[in-house]
Design an enzyme around this catalytic site. Structure first.
Site, PDB file in Angstrom:
ATOM      1  N   ALA A  24      66.961  51.128  20.886  1.00 22.52           N
ATOM      2  CA  ALA A  24      67.133  52.355  20.104  1.00 22.52           C
ATOM      3  C   ALA A  24      68.072  53.362  20.764  1.00 22.52           C
ATOM      4  O   ALA A  24      68.714  54.154  20.074  1.00 22.52           O
ATOM      5  CB  ALA A  24      65.772  52.989  19.866  1.00 22.52           C
ATOM      6  N   THR A  28      71.006  56.714  19.383  1.00 23.59           N
ATOM      7  CA  THR A  28      70.627  58.143  19.363  1.00 23.59           C
ATOM      8  C   THR A  28      71.855  59.029  19.108  1.00 23.59           C
ATOM      9  O   THR A  28      71.752  60.037  18.425  1.00 23.59           O
ATOM     10  CB  THR A  28      69.920  58.583  20.668  1.00 23.59           C
ATOM     11  OG1 THR A  28      70.735  58.228  21.783  1.00 23.59           O
ATOM     12  CG2 THR A  28      68.556  57.929  20.809  1.00 23.59           C
ATOM     13  N   GLN A 103      67.181  45.017  19.268  1.00 25.57           N
ATOM     14  CA  GLN A 103      65.855  45.374  18.767  1.00 25.57           C
ATOM     15  C   GLN A 103      65.990  46.375  17.636  1.00 25.57           C
ATOM     16  O   GLN A 103      65.003  46.747  17.014  1.00 25.57           O
ATOM     17  CB  GLN A 103      65.027  45.999  19.899  1.00 25.57           C
ATOM     18  CG  GLN A 103      64.807  45.047  21.055  1.00 25.57           C
ATOM     19  CD  GLN A 103      64.320  45.783  22.296  1.00 25.57           C
ATOM     20  OE1 GLN A 103      63.123  45.962  22.489  1.00 25.57           O
ATOM     21  NE2 GLN A 103      65.242  46.221  23.126  1.00 25.57           N
ATOM     22  N   ASP A 106      68.753  49.164  12.412  1.00 27.17           N
ATOM     23  CA  ASP A 106      69.591  50.074  11.635  1.00 27.17           C
ATOM     24  C   ASP A 106      70.889  49.466  11.110  1.00 27.17           C
ATOM     25  O   ASP A 106      71.596  50.092  10.309  1.00 27.17           O
ATOM     26  CB  ASP A 106      69.898  51.342  12.457  1.00 27.17           C
ATOM     27  CG  ASP A 106      70.540  51.038  13.815  1.00 27.17           C
ATOM     28  OD1 ASP A 106      71.300  50.061  13.930  1.00 27.17           O
ATOM     29  OD2 ASP A 106      70.279  51.801  14.775  1.00 27.17           O
ATOM     30  N   HIS A 123      64.017  42.426  15.747  1.00 24.66           N
ATOM     31  CA  HIS A 123      62.933  43.154  15.082  1.00 24.66           C
ATOM     32  C   HIS A 123      63.220  43.377  13.601  1.00 24.66           C
ATOM     33  O   HIS A 123      62.638  44.256  12.969  1.00 24.66           O
ATOM     34  CB  HIS A 123      62.666  44.482  15.791  1.00 24.66           C
ATOM     35  CG  HIS A 123      62.025  44.293  17.143  1.00 24.66           C
ATOM     36  ND1 HIS A 123      61.942  45.278  18.095  1.00 24.66           N
ATOM     37  CD2 HIS A 123      61.425  43.195  17.697  1.00 24.66           C
ATOM     38  CE1 HIS A 123      61.317  44.800  19.174  1.00 24.66           C
ATOM     39  NE2 HIS A 123      61.008  43.549  18.958  1.00 24.66           N
ATOM     40  N   CYS A 131      58.269  41.066   0.434  1.00 26.25           N
ATOM     41  CA  CYS A 131      56.896  41.068  -0.074  1.00 26.25           C
ATOM     42  C   CYS A 131      55.991  40.384   0.947  1.00 26.25           C
ATOM     43  O   CYS A 131      56.275  39.263   1.381  1.00 26.25           O
ATOM     44  CB  CYS A 131      56.820  40.344  -1.419  1.00 26.25           C
ATOM     45  SG  CYS A 131      55.104  40.150  -1.967  1.00 26.25           S
ATOM     46  N   CYS A 156      55.415  44.400  -5.417  1.00 28.85           N
ATOM     47  CA  CYS A 156      56.421  43.340  -5.604  1.00 28.85           C
ATOM     48  C   CYS A 156      56.569  43.059  -7.098  1.00 28.85           C
ATOM     49  O   CYS A 156      55.573  42.920  -7.812  1.00 28.85           O
ATOM     50  CB  CYS A 156      55.950  42.078  -4.862  1.00 28.85           C
ATOM     51  SG  CYS A 156      56.978  40.633  -5.174  1.00 28.85           S
ATOM     52  N   SER A 198      63.958  50.734  26.653  1.00 25.19           N
ATOM     53  CA  SER A 198      62.990  50.999  27.719  1.00 25.19           C
ATOM     54  C   SER A 198      62.392  49.695  28.251  1.00 25.19           C
ATOM     55  O   SER A 198      61.655  49.708  29.224  1.00 25.19           O
ATOM     56  CB  SER A 198      61.893  51.933  27.210  1.00 25.19           C
ATOM     57  OG  SER A 198      61.255  51.371  26.086  1.00 25.19           O
ATOM     58  N   ILE A 240      75.238  56.214  27.134  1.00 22.61           N
ATOM     59  CA  ILE A 240      75.768  54.935  26.645  1.00 22.61           C
ATOM     60  C   ILE A 240      77.127  55.111  25.954  1.00 22.61           C
ATOM     61  O   ILE A 240      78.030  54.284  26.111  1.00 22.61           O
ATOM     62  CB  ILE A 240      74.765  54.313  25.651  1.00 22.61           C
ATOM     63  CG1 ILE A 240      73.475  53.942  26.375  1.00 22.61           C
ATOM     64  CG2 ILE A 240      75.354  53.100  24.933  1.00 22.61           C
ATOM     65  CD1 ILE A 240      72.280  53.764  25.464  1.00 22.61           C
TER      66      ILE A 240
HETATM   67  P1  NAD Z   1      62.812  52.985  23.263  1.00 15.22           P
HETATM   68  O1  NAD Z   1      62.706  54.158  22.344  1.00 15.22           O
HETATM   69  O2  NAD Z   1      61.565  52.430  23.832  1.00 15.22           O
HETATM   70  O3  NAD Z   1      63.770  53.330  24.505  1.00 15.22           O
HETATM   71  C1  NAD Z   1      65.050  53.872  24.312  1.00 15.22           C
HETATM   72  C2  NAD Z   1      65.632  54.148  25.691  1.00 15.22           C
HETATM   73  O4  NAD Z   1      66.983  54.574  25.509  1.00 15.22           O
HETATM   74  C3  NAD Z   1      64.921  55.276  26.431  1.00 15.22           C
HETATM   75  O5  NAD Z   1      64.534  54.809  27.708  1.00 15.22           O
HETATM   76  C4  NAD Z   1      65.957  56.406  26.516  1.00 15.22           C
HETATM   77  O6  NAD Z   1      65.911  57.089  27.750  1.00 15.22           O
HETATM   78  C5  NAD Z   1      67.263  55.639  26.403  1.00 15.22           C
HETATM   79  N1  NAD Z   1      68.333  56.414  25.752  1.00 15.22           N
HETATM   80  C6  NAD Z   1      68.278  57.083  24.577  1.00 15.22           C
HETATM   81  N2  NAD Z   1      69.487  57.586  24.254  1.00 15.22           N
HETATM   82  C7  NAD Z   1      70.322  57.258  25.287  1.00 15.22           C
HETATM   83  C8  NAD Z   1      71.706  57.497  25.532  1.00 15.22           C
HETATM   84  N3  NAD Z   1      72.487  58.139  24.650  1.00 15.22           N
HETATM   85  N4  NAD Z   1      72.243  57.018  26.701  1.00 15.22           N
HETATM   86  C9  NAD Z   1      71.466  56.352  27.604  1.00 15.22           C
HETATM   87  N5  NAD Z   1      70.152  56.072  27.400  1.00 15.22           N
HETATM   88  C10 NAD Z   1      69.589  56.522  26.245  1.00 15.22           C
HETATM   89  O7  NAD Z   1      63.634  51.871  22.490  1.00 15.22           O
HETATM   90  P2  NAD Z   1      63.477  50.281  22.485  1.00 15.22           P
HETATM   91  O8  NAD Z   1      63.325  49.768  23.864  1.00 15.22           O
HETATM   92  O9  NAD Z   1      64.569  49.785  21.621  1.00 15.22           O
HETATM   93  O10 NAD Z   1      62.089  50.007  21.755  1.00 15.22           O
HETATM   94  C11 NAD Z   1      61.766  50.710  20.574  1.00 15.22           C
HETATM   95  C12 NAD Z   1      61.488  49.874  19.352  1.00 15.22           C
HETATM   96  O11 NAD Z   1      61.737  50.761  18.277  1.00 15.22           O
HETATM   97  C13 NAD Z   1      62.401  48.714  19.110  1.00 15.22           C
HETATM   98  O12 NAD Z   1      61.585  47.673  18.770  1.00 15.22           O
HETATM   99  C14 NAD Z   1      63.251  49.086  17.900  1.00 15.22           C
HETATM  100  O13 NAD Z   1      63.107  48.081  16.899  1.00 15.22           O
HETATM  101  C15 NAD Z   1      62.607  50.286  17.302  1.00 15.22           C
HETATM  102  N6  NAD Z   1      63.527  51.402  16.961  1.00 15.22           N
HETATM  103  C16 NAD Z   1      64.742  51.149  16.429  1.00 15.22           C
HETATM  104  C17 NAD Z   1      65.600  52.193  16.127  1.00 15.22           C
HETATM  105  C18 NAD Z   1      66.943  51.865  15.543  1.00 15.22           C
HETATM  106  O14 NAD Z   1      67.088  50.845  14.868  1.00 15.22           O
HETATM  107  N7  NAD Z   1      67.963  52.684  15.810  1.00 15.22           N
HETATM  108  C19 NAD Z   1      65.211  53.515  16.366  1.00 15.22           C
HETATM  109  C20 NAD Z   1      63.928  53.747  16.901  1.00 15.22           C
HETATM  110  C21 NAD Z   1      63.099  52.672  17.204  1.00 15.22           C
END
Ligand code: NAD
Length: 255
Positions: A24, A28, A103, A106, A123, A131, A156, A198, A240
């Site tokens: 995720a 962000t 994971q 989006d 994911h 459905c 559905c 994470s 990132i």
């Molecule tokens: P997580 O939320 O557990 O961890 C995200 C990590 O990214 C954090 O440790 C944070 O410090 C780091 N981070 C955030 N923005 C950053 C940036 N700009 N630069 C550097 N580091 C940054 O995410 P995860 O490990 O992917 O697990 C969460 C679950 O939630 C996944 O299964 C995913 O499917 C789902 N999810 C997906 C989305 C999406 O599709 N965008 C959004 C939220 C959650």
């Protein structure tokens, strides 16, 4: 001494096979909050994590109604790929990325230009709806049109079953074929780039130690510590959206 970001670039440049595992955090900067970062949805509202279990969704119509409302407003519908996504697309185009395991749900990696057949959505995706009874699958926007028209928990149209986004909730199995593809990819990898995750969600997190055991060098790009930082050759805590373009630029310069 070589700066860590250039050390990461050198590892990628020297590798025969590079695999990225994203989470995720890469989205962000596109306006989609993560779950466990400092501003994460679950950091701010731990109750939301509990309700994301599939058993609550199936058992409680109120949980489903709330889910449909939040799907209508999901920031991903208007989000655009950011420089981090675009850098991974550039790595693939220049022959420096073999697989993109994500994971994220989006769809921004494909929008950035990574080939759909090289992206493994471990994911699932929020862009389709499925459905839970008969497996009928269709685009999410079609079902959201019904929600906007007044159906608060649309059934559905084929069998009347419960509909849900085609994502993997807690309590649901990952697609075994996707997981197998991901496992083979990380075993073959010379370099694994773990980006914006994470690394706390299994079985995906286990791909990291598997990859290292099979000989990959590990680069972690994440603002906060992860459980696998000790296994990494390079850990980059910077943003990132800045780190990945710098790595892609360094490869272009060394080509
Ligand atoms: P997580 O939320 O557990 O961890 C995200 C990590 O990214 C954090 O440790 C944070 O410090 C780091 N981070 C955030 N923005 C950053 C940036 N700009 N630069 C550097 N580091 C940054 O995410 P995860 O490990 O992917 O697990 C969460 C679950 O939630 C996944 O299964 C995913 O499917 C789902 N999810 C997906 C989305 C999406 O599709 N965008 C959004 C939220 C959650």
């Amino acid at each position: 001494m070589v700066e860590p970001v250039f050390e990461a670039g050198r590892l990628v440049a020297d590798a025969r096979s590079v695999v990225a595992l994203t989470g995720a955090g890469i989205s962000t900067d596109s306006g989609i909050p993560d779950f466990r970062g400092p501003q994460g949805l679950w950091t701010r509202n731990p109750e939301a994590e509990r309700l994301s279990d599939i058993s609550h969704y199936l058992a409680d119509p109120e949980v489903r109604r709330r889910s449909w409302v939040s799907r209508l407003d999901a920031p991903a519908w208007s989000a655009k790929p950011n420089p981090g996504h675009l850098a991974l697309a550039r790595l693939e185009r220049t022959g420096h990325l073999d697989w993109l395991l994500t994971q994220n749900i989006d769809g921004l990696h494909q929008m950035a230009g990574n080939s759909p057949e090289r992206v493994v959505e471990l994911h699932g995706t929020m862009r389709d709806c499925i459905c839970m009874n008969c497996g009928d699958r269709r685009p999410m926007p079609d079902v959201l049109t019904r929600v906007r028209a007044g159906e608060s928990d649309p059934p559905c149209e084929v069998c009347g079953g419960i509909l849900k986004s085609a994502t993997v909730s807690f309590g649901q199995q990952l697609d075994p074929a996707n997981l197998r593809t991901a496992e083979l990819a990380v075993r073959e990898a010379d370099v694994l780039l773990a980006v914006g995750t994470s690394l706390g969600v299994y079985p995906v997190a286990a791909l990291v130690p598997i990859s290292v055991r099979f000989g990959a060098r590990l680069v972690i790009v994440n603002a906060e510590p992860t459980p696998f930082d000790d296994l990494a050759d390079v850990v980059l805590r910077n943003n990132i959206s800045e780190v990945l373009p710098t790595i892609a630029d360094s490869l272009a310069e060394s080509a």
